[in-house]
Design an enzyme around this catalytic site. Structure first.
Site, PDB file in Angstrom:
ATOM      1  N   CYS A 236       0.825  -1.212   0.000  1.00 28.56           N
ATOM      2  CA  CYS A 236       0.000   0.000   0.000  1.00 28.56           C
ATOM      3  C   CYS A 236       0.860   1.263   0.000  1.00 28.56           C
ATOM      4  CB  CYS A 236      -0.928  -0.007   1.216  1.00 28.56           C
ATOM      5  SG  CYS A 236      -2.074  -1.403   1.222  1.00 28.56           S
ATOM      6  N   HIS A 237       1.865   1.310   0.887  1.00 27.42           N
ATOM      7  CA  HIS A 237       2.696   2.515   0.996  1.00 27.42           C
ATOM      8  C   HIS A 237       4.184   2.185   1.021  1.00 27.42           C
ATOM      9  CE1 HIS A 237      -1.270   3.563   2.703  1.00 27.42           C
ATOM     10  NE2 HIS A 237      -1.079   4.694   2.057  1.00 27.42           N
ATOM     11  N   GLY A 238       4.519   0.927   0.757  1.00 30.91           N
ATOM     12  CA  GLY A 238       5.928   0.574   0.583  1.00 30.91           C
ATOM     13  C   GLY A 238       6.716   0.429   1.859  1.00 30.91           C
TER      14      GLY A 238
END
Length: 272
Positions: A236-238
């Protein structure tokens, strides 16, 4: 009050009037001040031995006089009210106003303390019951409590793999680590980590890693065996986690949470 008086046959008859004040049920603060009034009738009529009141009324102008010679009456209404008597409700030992009632007061005091103490005990028990019922109403239901603990057979998890279970509505990751993964995580420089934590503090047995699979950034579910460090990766956001569940790269501020678990010793693990 009007009085018709004739002093003698040779003197002029006159009317004597006096005032009368009748109070209400509220007692006045100051005594009544008499205000006598005397009405003198000029000798226009002569009173006879037998007369009528209509013939005795004055026909000439009437002059009013006041003075101490005129009687004044002050009467208070409701004088027949009696003070209530509560003797039937009083104890015999206090009806005598000349007797010493200290012993009776001490006995009454003990009874009062007993009543107050009993009421305090009952009130405390009622408050405890009310609070207990209120707190128990907010506790988890029976089906949720049944999932409070989960038992997993470790023999079903191959080495180098991570298996996901559902525990208390959350994903639970149980990873069977290889010796190389253990050696790699033990050699990491702990002070350089964002959330410094040694690998030995996150596991009870080195080959088994138990963590909750919820990303500490925004609550996403990471992917196992992925990422730059071979542990877990949140697409999702790494956010990248290593094989010990520690954050190594990305926006996540904390490591993956380690739940309470124990090893009963029969090849199983109990989480919760």
């Amino acid at each position: 009050m009007i009085n018709i008086v004739s002093r003698s046959a040779n003197l002029a008859p006159y009317l004597k009037a006096s005032t009368q004040a009748v109070a209400s049920h509220i007692k006045q603060l100051n005594p009544a001040v008499p205000s006598p009034v005397k009405i003198v009738v000029p000798p226009a009529l002569e009173l006879l031995t037998s007369f009528s009141l209509s013939n005795s009324l004055p026909s000439a102008p009437v002059r009013a006089l006041s003075g101490p010679g005129v009687t004044t009456q002050v009467r208070f209404a409701h004088t027949d009210i009696q003070i209530p008597d509560f003797s039937a409700y009083r104890r015999k030992d206090v009806q005598d106003i000349t007797a010493v009632t200290r012993r009776s007061e001490d006995a009454r005091k003990s009874f009062s303390y007993l009543v107050v103490g009993g009421g305090a005990v009952v009130g405390a028990y009622a408050a405890k019951t009310l609070v207990g019922e209120f707190i128990s109403s907010m506790s988890a239901t029976a089906d949720v409590l049944a999932l409070a603990k989960i038992e997993v057979k470790l023999g079903d998890i191959p080495e180098g793999k991570s298996v996901t279970f559902k525990w208390r509505g959350k994903p639970l990751f149980i990873r069977h680590r290889t010796p190389s993964e253990i050696q790699t995580e033990r050699s990491v420089d702990v002070p350089s980590l964002r959330d410094p934590q040694h690998d030995a503090d996150r596991v009870q047995e080195a080959e088994w890693l138990v963590i909750i699979g919820v990303c500490t950034h925004l609550g996403c579910v990471p992917i196992a065996n992925a990422g730059d460090f071979g542990g877990y990766y949140c697409p999702c956001h790494g956010s990248h986690y290593d094989s010990s569940g520690r954050i190594r790269k990305g926006p996540a501020p904390l490591n993956l949470e380690v739940p309470h678990y124990e090893f009963p010793g029969d090849g199983t693990i109990i989480v919760g």
